[in-house]
Design a protein around this motif. Sequence first.
Motif, short mmCIF file in Angstrom:
data_model
loop_
_atom_site.label_atom_id
_atom_site.label_comp_id
_atom_site.label_asym_id
_atom_site.label_seq_id
_atom_site.Cartn_x
_atom_site.Cartn_y
_atom_site.Cartn_z
N ASP A 210 0.84 -1.19 0.00
CA ASP A 210 0.00 0.00 0.00
C ASP A 210 0.88 1.24 0.00
O ASP A 210 1.80 1.36 0.82
N SER A 216 -6.39 12.07 -2.40
CA SER A 216 -6.96 11.39 -3.56
C SER A 216 -6.62 12.17 -4.82
O SER A 216 -6.45 13.38 -4.78
N GLU A 238 -12.45 -4.01 -4.26
CA GLU A 238 -11.35 -3.32 -4.92
C GLU A 238 -11.72 -1.92 -5.43
O GLU A 238 -10.84 -1.10 -5.71
N GLY A 239 -13.02 -1.64 -5.56
CA GLY A 239 -13.44 -0.37 -6.13
C GLY A 239 -13.05 -0.31 -7.60
O GLY A 239 -13.30 -1.25 -8.35
N HIS A 256 -8.46 0.46 -5.62
CA HIS A 256 -8.99 1.63 -4.91
C HIS A 256 -8.79 2.95 -5.64
O HIS A 256 -8.81 4.02 -5.02
N SER A 258 -9.26 6.38 -7.86
CA SER A 258 -10.34 7.35 -8.01
C SER A 258 -10.71 7.54 -9.48
O SER A 258 -11.82 7.97 -9.81
N SER A 279 -9.87 6.06 -2.90
CA SER A 279 -10.30 5.22 -1.77
C SER A 279 -11.59 4.49 -2.13
O SER A 279 -12.44 4.25 -1.26
N SER A 280 -11.74 4.14 -3.40
CA SER A 280 -12.93 3.42 -3.83
C SER A 280 -12.91 1.99 -3.30
O SER A 280 -11.87 1.46 -2.93
N GLY A 281 -14.09 1.37 -3.27
CA GLY A 281 -14.17 0.02 -2.73
C GLY A 281 -14.05 0.04 -1.21
O GLY A 281 -14.42 1.01 -0.55
N ARG A 282 -13.50 -1.03 -0.66
CA ARG A 282 -13.35 -1.13 0.80
C ARG A 282 -11.97 -0.59 1.18
O ARG A 282 -10.99 -1.33 1.25
N ALA A 283 -11.88 0.68 1.42
CA ALA A 283 -10.63 1.34 1.79
C ALA A 283 -10.93 2.38 2.85
O ALA A 283 -11.97 3.04 2.82
N HIS A 289 -3.17 0.24 -3.64
CA HIS A 289 -2.76 -1.13 -3.33
C HIS A 289 -2.25 -1.73 -4.63
O HIS A 289 -3.00 -1.87 -5.60
#
Length: 309
Positions: A210, A216, A238-239, A256, A258, A279-283, A289
């Motif tokens: 990471d 962002s 993962e977004g 993740h 943007s 920070s899309s998805g589960r972040a 990442h």
Amino acid sequence: MISYRVAPFLLLIISACVPQSAPLDSAGDVSQAEVVQPVRAPLPAATAAPTAPVPARAAVFTFAGELTQGGWIRGEAPAGAVRVTMDGVPVSLDGQGRFFAAFDRDAGPSATLDAVLADGRTVRSPLAVASRDWNIERINVARRPSGASEAFLRVRRPELSAIGAARSRVTDATGWQQDFIWPVKGRISGRFGSQRIYRGEPGSYHTGIDITSGTSGTPYVAPADGVVVLAVDDFSLEGKLLILDHGNGLNSAFLHSSRLYVTEGETVRQGQHIGDIGSSGRATGPHLHWGLKWNHARLDPLLFTGPMG
């Protein structure tokens, strides 16, 4: 971006060649073997032009890289090799007999390269794979139940299927031959291989690295040449997800984001702007990442780039 080269390369030359009359066992393996000590030397560069003279290949495996868990090797198969495997798994060869192979985070202490030659002989080279001290955090609490709901699984199953299909695609990308660069500079907020153990029960280890810039929208670039095999906007974990195939079974995943700037099927070059940190998805915050895989082995990106500098 800073390009870090692993130089001087550690060139390992391990020979299992014997005269053609040497006896073979029932599996086609050579019954006598000679091991040559490692020497330090640069790995020969690939010849790009098809009309350029191709240097004569050695009669043994030659390779350089990181012989450790999460590491990789890149080199040339013995002259006359028509098929190469590592621990029984096929290893692709390019037109010059060059190959790439790698070792999972949990790889055992040894591996074996085998080359079957055109004359029927087998060249076998044993490899010693170094273990690593991973960042393990022991937590004196019970692990939370991780069972996913059926509603979530209905969403997640097709996502995993798409990721698996993308990683299995074969392209003509040659980024695996390059020295990788960092996709972005920033603070490393999560290291490959780190893991929590809850009262003796291990949780999942961190499968990538990471990198955060704190905000962002920070651009990131392709660490090596590749072909986009997946570019999606809204996967549950993962977004915005981008997967690049670098060829020979090696691929990168970027989570993740943007924003993504490339589409599926597009060829990208090392250093090309391909996405922005998000920070899309589960972040829990903006970060990139970056994960690397070779076939089913998960790899440490830090062993491809060296320190960020």
